[in-house]
Design an enzyme around this catalytic site. Structure first.
Site, PDB file in Angstrom:
ATOM      1  N   GLY A 136      -5.461   0.745   7.464  1.00  0.00           N
ATOM      2  CA  GLY A 136      -6.061  -0.718   7.497  1.00  0.00           C
ATOM      3  C   GLY A 136      -7.013  -0.399   8.865  1.00  0.00           C
ATOM      4  O   GLY A 136      -7.148   0.406   9.553  1.00  0.00           O
TER       5      GLY A 136
ATOM      6  N   ASP B 154       0.897  -1.214   0.085  1.00  0.00           N
ATOM      7  CA  ASP B 154       0.096   0.033   0.059  1.00  0.00           C
ATOM      8  C   ASP B 154       1.020   1.022   0.092  1.00  0.00           C
ATOM      9  O   ASP B 154       1.352   1.566   0.873  1.00  0.00           O
ATOM     10  CB  ASP B 154      -0.778   0.108   1.183  1.00  0.00           C
ATOM     11  CG  ASP B 154      -2.196  -0.872   1.136  1.00  0.00           C
ATOM     12  OD1 ASP B 154      -2.344  -1.760   2.044  1.00  0.00           O
ATOM     13  OD2 ASP B 154      -2.630  -1.001  -0.138  1.00  0.00           O
TER      14      ASP B 154
ATOM     15  N   GLY C  81      -6.635   4.849   2.869  1.00  0.00           N
ATOM     16  CA  GLY C  81      -5.551   5.369   3.636  1.00  0.00           C
ATOM     17  C   GLY C  81      -5.036   4.735   4.818  1.00  0.00           C
ATOM     18  O   GLY C  81      -4.194   5.022   5.599  1.00  0.00           O
TER      19      GLY C  81
ATOM     20  N   ASP D 231     -10.882  -4.565  -1.522  1.00  0.00           N
ATOM     21  CA  ASP D 231      -9.817  -4.124  -0.314  1.00  0.00           C
ATOM     22  C   ASP D 231     -10.481  -3.255   0.618  1.00  0.00           C
ATOM     23  O   ASP D 231     -10.905  -2.313   0.498  1.00  0.00           O
ATOM     24  CB  ASP D 231      -8.783  -3.631  -1.130  1.00  0.00           C
ATOM     25  CG  ASP D 231      -7.284  -3.028  -0.268  1.00  0.00           C
ATOM     26  OD1 ASP D 231      -6.421  -2.358  -0.796  1.00  0.00           O
ATOM     27  OD2 ASP D 231      -7.621  -3.283   1.177  1.00  0.00           O
TER      28      ASP D 231
HETATM   29  C1  DX5 Z   1      -6.554   1.046   2.661  1.00  0.00           C
HETATM   30  C2  DX5 Z   1      -5.842  -0.074   2.466  1.00  0.00           C
HETATM   31  C3  DX5 Z   1      -6.251  -1.139   3.512  1.00  0.00           C
HETATM   32  C4  DX5 Z   1      -5.317  -2.347   3.549  1.00  0.00           C
HETATM   33  C5  DX5 Z   1      -6.317  -3.602   4.307  1.00  0.00           C
HETATM   34  O1  DX5 Z   1      -6.171   2.050   1.785  1.00  0.00           O
HETATM   35  O2  DX5 Z   1      -5.846  -0.552   1.039  1.00  0.00           O
HETATM   36  O3  DX5 Z   1      -7.448  -1.585   2.949  1.00  0.00           O
HETATM   37  O4  DX5 Z   1      -4.916  -2.631   2.285  1.00  0.00           O
HETATM   38  O5  DX5 Z   1      -6.839  -3.132   5.363  1.00  0.00           O
HETATM   39  P1  DX5 Z   1      -7.453  -4.009   6.354  1.00  0.00           P
HETATM   40  O6  DX5 Z   1      -6.734  -3.888   7.537  1.00  0.00           O
HETATM   41  O7  DX5 Z   1      -9.135  -3.617   6.349  1.00  0.00           O
HETATM   42  O8  DX5 Z   1      -7.473  -5.535   5.619  1.00  0.00           O
END
Ligand code: DX5
Length: 230
Positions: free
Chosen positions: A150, A41, A148, A181
């Site tokens: 997780g 990311d 932005g 995602d």
């Molecule tokens: C947000 C990121 C998140 C990450 C995964 O910009 O792209 O989505 O990859 O996050 P979680 O923890 O929700 O799996």
């Protein structure tokens, strides 16, 4: 018209929740857990209110594993970063439709670099934003959180949009994967899979599984496979 064969289910972890002091170890552990790819990311602090890592960090981990890398470029006007991401060892580059003034040209540039191109759309962006570039991409990413960070909650109202996009892909005869995602875990992956997604980004749900990465990866793949009918 015969319905197309189900597309293979792929579990792709984001390293966003990993220990940034030990990203190489995280990649090795993810490869051992049986993931299909690793997603980086890349955040620029402009397109999204967060700043993560660049090509040098990705390149440092590349020799440690053989599992493919993809870069989720949450970067405004990302053409300047494409070459370095390829040189760092990413074989799939995801740019945001909202971040590219000339999306068609940017996706064409990624293909010219000899790697796979993908386009992402944020929750408020309609699928029409990518209708005219499906011939240029191998995958479309539908964000199920606002990008932005997780650990956010899965936005289930994206599921009709996922189904709409899958229909657009199939009706157009495109060989295109559909990735989701954000907030993907054991309680949410079936909804996304049954709506039409076949590639799943998981960060928190993988790293927080008390039974470990391999268990989380296997469980998510099984839940998605069952829900998709693959
Ligand atoms: C947000 C990121 C998140 C990450 C995964 O910009 O792209 O989505 O990859 O996050 P979680 O923890 O929700 O799996």
């Amino acid at each position: 018209m015969t319905s197309p064969a189900p597309r293979p289910i792929e579990i792709v972890p984001s390293v966003l929740p990993a220990d940034f002091a030990n990203l190489g170890d995280a990649c090795v552990a993810l490869e051992k857990a049986g993931v299909d790819r690793i997603q980086w990311d890349v955040m620029d602090g402009n397109f999204v209110p967060n700043l993560t890592f660049g090509a040098d960090v990705i390149a440092a981990t590349r020799p440690l594993v053989t599992v493919p890398f993809e870069a989720h470029l949450m970067v405004t006007e990302p053409t300047w970063i494409l070459d370095t991401m390829v040189e760092a060892g990413c074989e799939l580059l995801i740019v945001h439709a909202e971040a590219c003034t000339h999306l068609h040209r940017t996706l064409g540039r990624i293909n010219e670099l000899g790697v796979k191109a993908s386009v992402a759309i944020n929750p408020a962006t309609p699928v029409e934003a990518v209708a005219n570039v499906l011939d240029l991409v191998s995958m479309v990413l539908v964000m199920t959180v606002n990008p932005g960070f997780g650990g956010q909650a899965y936005i289930s109202t994206m599921e009709p949009k996922i189904a709409q996009l899958r229909k657009l892909i199939v009706d157009g005869g495109h060989d295109v994967d559909l990735e989701v995602d954000g907030g993907v875990g054991p309680a949410t992956i079936a909804g996304a899979a049954s709506a039409g997604a076949n590639v799943f980004i998981a960060g928190s749900s993988l790293f927080r599984d008390p039974e470990g990465l391999a268990h989380a990866t296997t469980q998510l793949r099984a839940l998605a496979t069952e829900a998709s009918g693959a």
